[in-house]
Every structure is written in structure tokens, then in C-alpha cells.
Enzyme design. Structure first.
Site, PDB file in Angstrom:
ATOM      1  N   GLU A 127      -3.849   7.119  -3.302  1.00 57.03           N
ATOM      2  CA  GLU A 127      -3.542   5.879  -2.609  1.00 57.03           C
ATOM      3  C   GLU A 127      -3.515   4.740  -3.609  1.00 57.03           C
ATOM      4  O   GLU A 127      -4.398   4.633  -4.481  1.00 57.03           O
ATOM      5  CB  GLU A 127      -4.574   5.606  -1.515  1.00 57.03           C
ATOM      6  CG  GLU A 127      -4.217   4.382  -0.674  1.00 57.03           C
ATOM      7  CD  GLU A 127      -4.899   4.367   0.684  1.00 57.03           C
ATOM      8  OE1 GLU A 127      -5.864   5.132   0.869  1.00 57.03           O
ATOM      9  OE2 GLU A 127      -4.469   3.600   1.566  1.00 57.03           O
ATOM     10  N   TYR A 146     -14.243  11.280   2.676  1.00 61.85           N
ATOM     11  CA  TYR A 146     -13.605  11.112   1.373  1.00 61.85           C
ATOM     12  C   TYR A 146     -14.455  11.808   0.313  1.00 61.85           C
ATOM     13  O   TYR A 146     -15.684  11.782   0.388  1.00 61.85           O
ATOM     14  CB  TYR A 146     -13.538   9.639   0.955  1.00 61.85           C
ATOM     15  CG  TYR A 146     -12.636   8.738   1.767  1.00 61.85           C
ATOM     16  CD1 TYR A 146     -13.045   8.255   3.014  1.00 61.85           C
ATOM     17  CD2 TYR A 146     -11.414   8.324   1.269  1.00 61.85           C
ATOM     18  CE1 TYR A 146     -12.222   7.400   3.737  1.00 61.85           C
ATOM     19  CE2 TYR A 146     -10.590   7.463   1.985  1.00 61.85           C
ATOM     20  CZ  TYR A 146     -11.002   7.005   3.217  1.00 61.85           C
ATOM     21  OH  TYR A 146     -10.201   6.158   3.927  1.00 61.85           O
ATOM     22  N   TYR A 151      -9.581  14.045   1.151  1.00 62.01           N
ATOM     23  CA  TYR A 151      -9.584  13.190   2.340  1.00 62.01           C
ATOM     24  C   TYR A 151      -9.311  14.034   3.581  1.00 62.01           C
ATOM     25  O   TYR A 151      -8.497  14.956   3.546  1.00 62.01           O
ATOM     26  CB  TYR A 151      -8.498  12.111   2.217  1.00 62.01           C
ATOM     27  CG  TYR A 151      -8.366  11.240   3.444  1.00 62.01           C
ATOM     28  CD1 TYR A 151      -9.315  10.273   3.726  1.00 62.01           C
ATOM     29  CD2 TYR A 151      -7.300  11.396   4.327  1.00 62.01           C
ATOM     30  CE1 TYR A 151      -9.210   9.475   4.855  1.00 62.01           C
ATOM     31  CE2 TYR A 151      -7.181  10.601   5.455  1.00 62.01           C
ATOM     32  CZ  TYR A 151      -8.147   9.634   5.718  1.00 62.01           C
ATOM     33  OH  TYR A 151      -8.049   8.862   6.834  1.00 62.01           O
ATOM     34  N   GLU A 179     -14.427  10.592   9.488  1.00 60.35           N
ATOM     35  CA  GLU A 179     -13.424  10.478   8.424  1.00 60.35           C
ATOM     36  C   GLU A 179     -14.163  10.646   7.101  1.00 60.35           C
ATOM     37  O   GLU A 179     -15.170   9.978   6.868  1.00 60.35           O
ATOM     38  CB  GLU A 179     -12.776   9.092   8.488  1.00 60.35           C
ATOM     39  CG  GLU A 179     -11.701   8.853   7.444  1.00 60.35           C
ATOM     40  CD  GLU A 179     -11.175   7.415   7.502  1.00 60.35           C
ATOM     41  OE1 GLU A 179     -11.962   6.498   7.833  1.00 60.35           O
ATOM     42  OE2 GLU A 179      -9.989   7.216   7.202  1.00 60.35           O
ATOM     43  N   ASN A 194       0.851  -1.181   0.000  1.00 61.05           N
ATOM     44  CA  ASN A 194       0.000   0.000   0.000  1.00 61.05           C
ATOM     45  C   ASN A 194       0.891   1.237   0.000  1.00 61.05           C
ATOM     46  O   ASN A 194       1.869   1.300   0.752  1.00 61.05           O
ATOM     47  CB  ASN A 194      -0.856  -0.029   1.275  1.00 61.05           C
ATOM     48  CG  ASN A 194      -2.024   0.913   1.206  1.00 61.05           C
ATOM     49  OD1 ASN A 194      -2.056   1.781   0.351  1.00 61.05           O
ATOM     50  ND2 ASN A 194      -2.969   0.753   2.094  1.00 61.05           N
TER      51      ASN A 194
END
Lengths: 234, 284
Positions: free
Chosen positions: A221, A127, A116, A125, A78
Site C-alpha cells: 500500500e 496485519y 493482511y 482485521e 492511495n
């Protein structure tokens, strides 16, 4: 003497202009992370058994470039790079110009560009997913759509329990996922105000008073994929 | 260097002077490492209770978080994820803490502070997911170990009457006194908070008492593991009901700001997280 005075006046006027207007490049944070190889503060290469990442970045220009390689599929490699602001704002427009090149993916690999960040009240959180390769289905409760920046986004929320900016515990996750993804290699905007306005209207009352920004970024990401990308954020 | 030595000597002297040697129910002295906190009103302007008429009475508090060795000596097992004798016990629920405190009191010859009825679902518990919900009440006449109230915790963390008005417990620089997400792993993190980054960096709790103490000689009031308090999370001061229990201090997972003395948070009491621990308190 007169020349010095003129220079001083010009400098002073420049400073006033700089302070009084919205700076074009106002980011104050860059981060880069790989799941197996450790962190790269701003520039460098990390190479380990399951993956390799090379990053260069400049806060002053807002640019970052990254190449990444998954060496062993199924080992959860990742890589994440992001640039943005320590403290978010409802009315901030996240501007970015991003390119994704030579992307290859095996298995469940994916790559995506997204706004983000986190908010504190309630702990959330968030996005705003704009562009992707192999971005999978998003779990959670679907709250319909919103329109912003020339596109339509699905709004999805989920109750989470786990690690968050305050420690372990319950928190909310909310996503706006664009139904048709952005064209890359051009200037794009994420008008955050449109998203937070819509999020405050979803059926879950916890979001009604969503407020108190923590950080606010644009990140790329990559998960179990290989490729290269660049982005400028302002 | 001289200043650090002087500071250490002052804290040593303070610790000796204030060390609690209370009387057990059988009249024996108890040398349990707790220190006396002289009560009063809040003089730290960062405190949520500053400027109110509220004050706390004298009480004893442990200089360190309860360690895994201390927990295991009482309970016979160690629930912690990050194992080590001098590591703070973690992965303990509020209910686990209550049972531990009563059992420790009994072992020390003190009267247990809590009356626990496991057969009655507490009607004052408005938590949504708590699957334990024991009815727990305080025996106000007991002299045993107990959790701090929110006010006691914040008073002690703020330095009590010796407060130097720090935002974190013992300093305005969180790195001096607290283990938080940036400094609790292999390398100092400069990035945004990100759980993947913290895991990759081997973020973890740390042995107790490694950072500087606060004005009262208390370690890890800010950071390391968060601490359960007695109080409900609800309306007003010390409410009679609520949707969870107050937690204070911040820990190794969270950002620096949650380590501030005035940061308010809560969890439902059944949660067992690897960044949740406890500290001992006794009445004077």
C-alpha cells in the site's frame, strides 16, 4: 498406441503429483485499487488529477508490478495492490519476494508491505507489517512482542467501529509490526501460525478463540508517495 | 422472457391475493401493502431453524423495506445519508425504529406494539456501549406495526411454505436478489472486500424493490440495508436479555455471504449506520 498410453500415464502421474503436493503458486486472488482513479482489475493504467498508477500482474506466476505517482500532495492519493487467498489458514506460510524502487514521499506519505486479511470470530482485521518507508506510529494497545521468521514484532490491537466485511459495526484490529524491517529483493516468509498463536494469548480475551478465516493476502500500500515496486507472492 | 413474465404475473397475483387489509382499532380497513405469510415450520434446509420443532404463526410483512418517504411521512424528517424517496431509510437505530413503528401505528388507527419507558434503564440490556437503554416491552394484545422476530424474519426470507430452498432470499445467486459490496456501486467489483475500494466505487444503498423478489414476493430480504429484528442477541431462541439486537439480511457494505438467510449478526441498539434499515410486520 503404446506411446499414447505412456503419455496418458505420465499425465496422470503429473496430475496426481500436482494434487498430492502443495502447489508452489496457489494464490487465487489479485486486487489493485487507487483512491482517486478507480480500480484496475489486473493490468492497466489509471490517470487522474491527483495521481497515476500503472499495474501489471499475473496470478499464474504470482507477480505484480506497479508504478505510482502522487500528483498533488495532501489530496490523499492511495494505491494498493495485493495477492493471496480467498480463504486463509492458520498454518499458511506467506512467501514473498518484493522490491521497492525510486520511492519518494512528501508530507506524511508512506509505503509498506504487509500480510493482511480478515477473520470472522471475533470479527478481526489483521496485519503483519514487514517492510516500509515512513510507516508511522501505530495507535492502540501494545501487547508486547513475538519472534518469527528471524525477527521481532510488536503486537498492537485496537477496537474499531466502522465499515467491515459484514457491514458497519464494531470490529477488532490487530497488528504485528516488525521492529526492524525486512531486507527486500530476497525471498521472505511470514509464518502466520506464529502470529495467530501470539494474538490468541494477548491480554484482550476477545482474541483467545480467534478463528474462521476470511481472505489472507500480501499487499503493498502506498499513501501520498511516488515510486515503483514489484512483488511475487506464493 | 416468457418465464420472467410468468413469474411477474404469479407474484402480482400472489401479492393481490395475500395483500393485507387488516382492521384498525376503529374497524376501518388498512391497505398498507403488507402481505400475509402463512406460518408453519421451516422447510428451507439452509435455515438455522430447519430440523427443529419450532414454527411461526401467520403474520403480515411488508414486501419492501421502509422507504425514506414512508419514514418522513411519519417522523417528519429523514435521517438517511443516501437520500431518495424510494431509497430504504437508513441510519436509524433500533430505538428510532421502535418509536417510528409506534407512531405509524397510531397514525393508522392501530394500537402501538411497544411500551417504551425512557426513564428506566433496561436491566436485560448487557450491551457495553449502548447509551440509550430504554426499557421496551411488547404489548402482546396490540395490532400495530412491529419489528419481525428473528424467527419470523428468517422464515419469511427462506420462502416460508413456498420455499425453494435458496441460500439467499429468492435465489442461490446473490447478484439476482441482493445489493452487496460488489454490485452496489458504479462497477462490479471483483476484488477482496476493501472499504476504500467500495467508497471509490460509490457503493451505496439502492432504491427498494429493484432485484428479484423471493418466493413470497418480498424484496431486498437479502442485501441493500440490514434489518433490525426484535430479538436480543443471547443464549437460546428469543432470549430475555442480551448484548444487542439481532440484525439480518446483509447490506450494501458487506460481503455476499452475510446476505444469506442464515447469517447471524447483532448490533447494540443505539447504533445508527448507513446500512441499517427496517421492515414492517404486524400480527394477523
Amino acid at each position: 498406441m503404446k506411446i499414447k498410453r505412456v503419455i496418458a500415464v505420465v499425465l496422470a502421474m503429473t496430475m496426481v503429483f500436482a494434487i498430492g503436493s502443495t502447489p508452489v503458486f496457489a494464490r487465487d486472488y489479485f486486487q489493485s485499487w487507487t483512491s482517486c482513479c478507480g480500480n484496475i482489475t489486473a493490468n492497466g493504467t489509471k490517470d487522474c488529477s491527483v495521481g497515476k498508477v500503472t499495474v501489471s500482474s499475473s496470478l499464474s506466476t504470482g507477480q505484480f508490478n506497479v508504478t505510482w505517482e502522487t500528483k498533488i500532495q495532501g489530496r490523499g492519493f492511495n494505491s494498493l495492490q495485493g495477492m493471496g487467498w480467498r480463504t486463509g489458514r492458520d498454518n499458511r506460510v506467506l512467501n514473498y519476494n518484493a522490491g521497492l524502487f525510486n520511492h519518494t514521499s512528501g508530507g506524511n506519505g508512506c509505503t509498506y508491505f504487509t500480510g493482511y486479511g480478515w477473520m470472522r470470530s471475533p470479527l478481526t482485521e489483521w496485519y503483519v507489517v514487514d517492510a516500509w518507508v515512513n510507516y508511522g506510529n501505530t495507535t492502540g494497545t501494545n501487547h508486547g512482542t513475538l519472534t518469527s521468521d528471524g525477527g521481532t514484532y510488536n503486537v498492537i490491537s485496537e477496537q474499531m467501529t466502522g465499515a467491515n466485511i459484514t457491514g458497519n459495526g464494531p470490529f477488532l484490529k490487530i497488528k504485528s509490526v516488525r521492529t526492524s524491517q525486512r531486507t527486500l529483493n530476497q525471498n521472505n516468509t511470514i509464518t502466520f501460525q506464529n502470529h495467530i498463536n501470539r494474538w490468541r494469548q494477548v491480554t484482550n480475551p476477545n482474541f483467545t478463540n480467534l478463528s474462521q478465516h476470511d481472505y489472507q493476502t500480501v499487499i503493498m500500500e502506498a499513501y501520498q508517495s511516488s515510486g515503483s515496486a514489484n512483488a511475487t507472492v506464493w | 422472457m416468457k418465464t420472467k413474465l410468468l413469474t411477474a404475473l404469479v407474484f402480482l397475483a400472489l401479492s393481490i391475493a395475500l395483500n393485507a387489509c387488516g382492521k384498525g382499532s376503529n374497524g376501518t380497513d388498512i391497505d398498507d401493502g403488507l402481505v400475509l405469510v402463512k406460518g408453519g415450520n421451516f422447510i428451507n434446509t439452509n435455515s438455522n431453524f430447519y430440523g427443529t420443532n419450532l414454527s411461526v404463526a401467520d403474520f403480515y410483512i411488508s414486501t419492501h423495506l421502509v422507504t425514506q418517504k414512508e419514514w418522513a411521512a411519519v417522523m417528519g424528517s429523514n435521517p438517511s445519508e443516501f437520500v431518495g424517496d424510494d431509497m430504504p431509510v437508513e441510519t436509524v437505530s433500533w430505538y428510532d425504529a421502535i418509536e417510528f413503528l409506534n407512531k405509524k401505528s397510531e397514525m393508522a388507527g392501530l394500537s402501538p406494539s411497544y411500551i417504551i419507558d425512557k426513564d428506566v434503564s433496561d436491566p436485560n440490556n448487557f450491551g457495553e456501549v449502548d447509551d440509550i437503554r430504554w426499557l421496551v416491552t411488547i404489548d402482546s394484545g396490540a395490532n400495530g406495526y412491529r419489528l419481525p422476530t428473528e424467527m419470523e424474519w428468517e422464515y419469511a426470507a427462506s420462502g416460508g411454505q413456498l420455499s425453494k430452498n435458496y441460500l439467499f432470499s429468492g435465489s442461490n445467486d446473490p447478484d439476482e436478489v441482493a445489493w452487496h459490496f460488489r454490485n452496489s456501486g458504479d462497477e462490479y467489483l471483483t476484488e477482496f472486500w476493501h472499504w476504500g475500494i467500495i467508497q471509490q466505487n460509490n457503493g451505496r444503498p439502492q432504491p427498494v424493490g429493484q432485484k428479484l423478489p423471493n418466493e413470497l414476493g418480498l424484496y431486498d430480504m437479502s442485501g441493500n440495508v440490514r434489518e433490525w429484528c426484535w430479538d436480543w442477541n443471547g443464549d437460546g431462541i428469543a432470549p430475555a436479555s442480551g448484548d444487542g439486537r439481532i440484525i439480518k439480511g446483509g447490506g450494501w457494505i458487506g460481503q455476499e455471504d452475510v446476505c444469506a438467510i442464515n447469517y447471524q449478526n447483532f448490533l447494540e441498539g443505539h447504533y445508527q449506520f448507513n446500512d441499517m434499515g427496517i421492515r414492517l410486520v404486524r400480527n394477523k
